[in-house]
Design a protein around this motif. Structure first.
Motif, PDB file in Angstrom:
ATOM      1  N   ARG A 134      17.505  62.457 109.301  1.00  0.00           N
ATOM      2  CA  ARG A 134      16.121  62.930 109.392  1.00  0.00           C
ATOM      3  C   ARG A 134      15.986  64.344 108.816  1.00  0.00           C
ATOM      4  NH1 ARG A 134      13.207  66.279 112.126  1.00  0.00           N
ATOM      5  NH2 ARG A 134      14.909  66.861 113.497  1.00  0.00           N
ATOM      6  N   LEU A 135      16.906  65.218 109.171  1.00  0.00           N
ATOM      7  CA  LEU A 135      16.841  66.595 108.683  1.00  0.00           C
ATOM      8  C   LEU A 135      17.157  66.675 107.193  1.00  0.00           C
ATOM      9  CD1 LEU A 135      16.198  69.453 109.503  1.00  0.00           C
ATOM     10  CD2 LEU A 135      18.578  69.757 110.179  1.00  0.00           C
ATOM     11  N   ARG A 136      18.082  65.845 106.717  1.00  0.00           N
ATOM     12  CA  ARG A 136      18.379  65.820 105.277  1.00  0.00           C
ATOM     13  C   ARG A 136      17.164  65.366 104.477  1.00  0.00           C
ATOM     14  NH1 ARG A 136      23.846  66.237 103.547  1.00  0.00           N
ATOM     15  NH2 ARG A 136      23.267  65.254 101.584  1.00  0.00           N
ATOM     16  N   ASP A 137      16.459  64.348 104.994  1.00  0.00           N
ATOM     17  CA  ASP A 137      15.242  63.893 104.322  1.00  0.00           C
ATOM     18  C   ASP A 137      14.185  64.991 104.294  1.00  0.00           C
ATOM     19  OD1 ASP A 137      16.393  61.435 103.865  1.00  0.00           O
ATOM     20  OD2 ASP A 137      15.339  60.429 105.519  1.00  0.00           O
ATOM     21  N   LYS A 138      14.066  65.693 105.410  1.00  0.00           N
ATOM     22  CA  LYS A 138      13.111  66.800 105.482  1.00  0.00           C
ATOM     23  C   LYS A 138      13.498  67.901 104.493  1.00  0.00           C
ATOM     24  CE  LYS A 138      10.949  69.985 108.721  1.00  0.00           C
ATOM     25  NZ  LYS A 138      10.832  70.406 110.127  1.00  0.00           N
ATOM     26  N   ALA A 139      14.777  68.189 104.391  1.00  0.00           N
ATOM     27  CA  ALA A 139      15.257  69.223 103.463  1.00  0.00           C
ATOM     28  C   ALA A 139      14.994  68.819 102.016  1.00  0.00           C
ATOM     29  CB  ALA A 139      16.741  69.489 103.691  1.00  0.00           C
ATOM     30  N   GLN A 140      15.192  67.546 101.697  1.00  0.00           N
ATOM     31  CA  GLN A 140      14.927  67.076 100.329  1.00  0.00           C
ATOM     32  C   GLN A 140      13.451  67.211  99.985  1.00  0.00           C
ATOM     33  OE1 GLN A 140      16.597  63.144 100.336  1.00  0.00           O
ATOM     34  NE2 GLN A 140      18.629  63.882  99.756  1.00  0.00           N
ATOM     35  N   ASP A 141      12.592  66.863 100.941  1.00  0.00           N
ATOM     36  CA  ASP A 141      11.154  67.009 100.721  1.00  0.00           C
ATOM     37  C   ASP A 141      10.779  68.481 100.551  1.00  0.00           C
ATOM     38  OD1 ASP A 141       8.385  66.019 100.653  1.00  0.00           O
ATOM     39  OD2 ASP A 141       8.216  67.089 102.582  1.00  0.00           O
ATOM     40  N   LYS A 142      11.347  69.327 101.390  1.00  0.00           N
ATOM     41  CA  LYS A 142      11.069  70.763 101.313  1.00  0.00           C
ATOM     42  C   LYS A 142      11.535  71.326  99.970  1.00  0.00           C
ATOM     43  CE  LYS A 142      10.096  74.810 103.297  1.00  0.00           C
ATOM     44  NZ  LYS A 142       8.794  75.196 103.804  1.00  0.00           N
ATOM     45  N   LEU A 143      12.696  70.894  99.503  1.00  0.00           N
ATOM     46  CA  LEU A 143      13.225  71.372  98.228  1.00  0.00           C
ATOM     47  C   LEU A 143      12.312  70.962  97.076  1.00  0.00           C
ATOM     48  CD1 LEU A 143      15.603  72.963  97.081  1.00  0.00           C
ATOM     49  CD2 LEU A 143      16.760  70.794  96.725  1.00  0.00           C
ATOM     50  N   LYS A 144      11.782  69.747  97.118  1.00  0.00           N
ATOM     51  CA  LYS A 144      10.835  69.300  96.089  1.00  0.00           C
ATOM     52  C   LYS A 144       9.588  70.170  96.096  1.00  0.00           C
ATOM     53  CE  LYS A 144      12.249  64.483  96.172  1.00  0.00           C
ATOM     54  NZ  LYS A 144      11.868  63.126  96.597  1.00  0.00           N
ATOM     55  N   ARG A 145       9.082  70.477  97.283  1.00  0.00           N
ATOM     56  CA  ARG A 145       7.880  71.319  97.373  1.00  0.00           C
ATOM     57  C   ARG A 145       8.163  72.742  96.903  1.00  0.00           C
ATOM     58  NH1 ARG A 145       5.893  71.471 102.855  1.00  0.00           N
ATOM     59  NH2 ARG A 145       7.866  70.633 103.533  1.00  0.00           N
ATOM     60  N   LEU A 146       9.346  73.268  97.217  1.00  0.00           N
ATOM     61  CA  LEU A 146       9.722  74.607  96.750  1.00  0.00           C
ATOM     62  C   LEU A 146       9.814  74.652  95.228  1.00  0.00           C
ATOM     63  CD1 LEU A 146      12.484  75.500  99.354  1.00  0.00           C
ATOM     64  CD2 LEU A 146      10.223  76.554  99.177  1.00  0.00           C
ATOM     65  N   ASN A 147      10.436  73.637  94.640  1.00  0.00           N
ATOM     66  CA  ASN A 147      10.551  73.580  93.176  1.00  0.00           C
ATOM     67  C   ASN A 147       9.183  73.503  92.519  1.00  0.00           C
ATOM     68  OD1 ASN A 147      13.365  73.717  92.899  1.00  0.00           O
ATOM     69  ND2 ASN A 147      13.574  71.536  93.334  1.00  0.00           N
ATOM     70  N   ASP A 148       8.313  72.673  93.067  1.00  0.00           N
ATOM     71  CA  ASP A 148       6.966  72.527  92.516  1.00  0.00           C
ATOM     72  C   ASP A 148       6.182  73.836  92.642  1.00  0.00           C
ATOM     73  OD1 ASP A 148       4.772  70.921  91.423  1.00  0.00           O
ATOM     74  OD2 ASP A 148       3.872  71.201  93.406  1.00  0.00           O
ATOM     75  N   ALA A 149       6.281  74.470  93.796  1.00  0.00           N
ATOM     76  CA  ALA A 149       5.551  75.723  94.020  1.00  0.00           C
ATOM     77  C   ALA A 149       6.016  76.808  93.060  1.00  0.00           C
ATOM     78  CB  ALA A 149       5.724  76.183  95.470  1.00  0.00           C
ATOM     79  N   ARG A 150       7.328  76.953  92.906  1.00  0.00           N
ATOM     80  CA  ARG A 150       7.834  77.984  91.994  1.00  0.00           C
ATOM     81  C   ARG A 150       7.420  77.682  90.559  1.00  0.00           C
ATOM     82  NH1 ARG A 150      13.776  79.811  90.033  1.00  0.00           N
ATOM     83  NH2 ARG A 150      13.796  77.644  89.368  1.00  0.00           N
ATOM     84  N   SER A 151       7.483  76.426  90.169  1.00  0.00           N
ATOM     85  CA  SER A 151       7.089  76.041  88.817  1.00  0.00           C
ATOM     86  C   SER A 151       5.618  76.377  88.559  1.00  0.00           C
ATOM     87  CB  SER A 151       7.336  74.550  88.623  1.00  0.00           C
ATOM     88  OG  SER A 151       6.881  74.132  87.375  1.00  0.00           O
ATOM     89  N   ARG A 152       4.756  76.039  89.506  1.00  0.00           N
ATOM     90  CA  ARG A 152       3.320  76.331  89.356  1.00  0.00           C
ATOM     91  C   ARG A 152       3.063  77.837  89.267  1.00  0.00           C
ATOM     92  NH1 ARG A 152      -0.193  72.077  90.484  1.00  0.00           N
ATOM     93  NH2 ARG A 152       0.837  70.256  91.352  1.00  0.00           N
ATOM     94  N   LEU A 153       3.725  78.589  90.138  1.00  0.00           N
ATOM     95  CA  LEU A 153       3.503  80.040  90.139  1.00  0.00           C
ATOM     96  C   LEU A 153       4.069  80.711  88.892  1.00  0.00           C
ATOM     97  CD1 LEU A 153       4.028  80.911  93.896  1.00  0.00           C
ATOM     98  CD2 LEU A 153       1.900  80.970  92.600  1.00  0.00           C
ATOM     99  N   LYS A 154       5.228  80.252  88.434  1.00  0.00           N
ATOM    100  CA  LYS A 154       5.782  80.826  87.201  1.00  0.00           C
ATOM    101  C   LYS A 154       4.825  80.598  86.035  1.00  0.00           C
ATOM    102  CE  LYS A 154      10.108  80.309  86.112  1.00  0.00           C
ATOM    103  NZ  LYS A 154      11.459  79.736  85.921  1.00  0.00           N
ATOM    104  N   GLN A 155       4.318  79.386  85.931  1.00  0.00           N
ATOM    105  CA  GLN A 155       3.381  79.085  84.848  1.00  0.00           C
ATOM    106  C   GLN A 155       2.101  79.899  85.009  1.00  0.00           C
ATOM    107  OE1 GLN A 155       2.369  74.962  84.503  1.00  0.00           O
ATOM    108  NE2 GLN A 155       1.107  75.282  82.698  1.00  0.00           N
TER     109      GLN A 155
END
Length: 82
Positions: free
Chosen positions: A44-65
């Motif tokens: 459960r926590l690994r799944d949550k971490a994977q989801d969080k990592l996807k959101r972090l990557n997306d957020a950084r990508s959007r802000l960098k652009q």
């Protein structure tokens, strides 16, 4: 809330943070939430971490652009006014 504001929130930053601040917040949060740091038996926590990592990557990508495009727009505007 628009996409940029959500991206700042995901990275736990105040709106208007600089690109170095965005990168540092990303690194700090990825260090905490990286799925490889979560015990393999806690699915459960690994799944949550994977989801969080996807959101972090997306957020950084959007802000960098956003921050790069904003810098280009600002410099073009300054060049035109000269």
């Amino acid at each position: 809330m628009d996409d940029i504001a959500k991206a700042y929130t995901v990275l736990e930053l105040e709106p208007g943070a600089s690109l170095p601040d965005v990168n540092q917040a990303y690194k700090d949060l990825v260090f905490i939430w990286h799925p490889d740091r979560i015990p393999a038996d806690n699915i459960r926590l690994r799944d949550k971490a994977q989801d969080k990592l996807k959101r972090l990557n997306d957020a950084r990508s959007r802000l960098k652009q956003y921050l790069r495009d904003g810098a280009k727009t600002s410099s073009k505007g300054a060049a035109k006014s000269k």
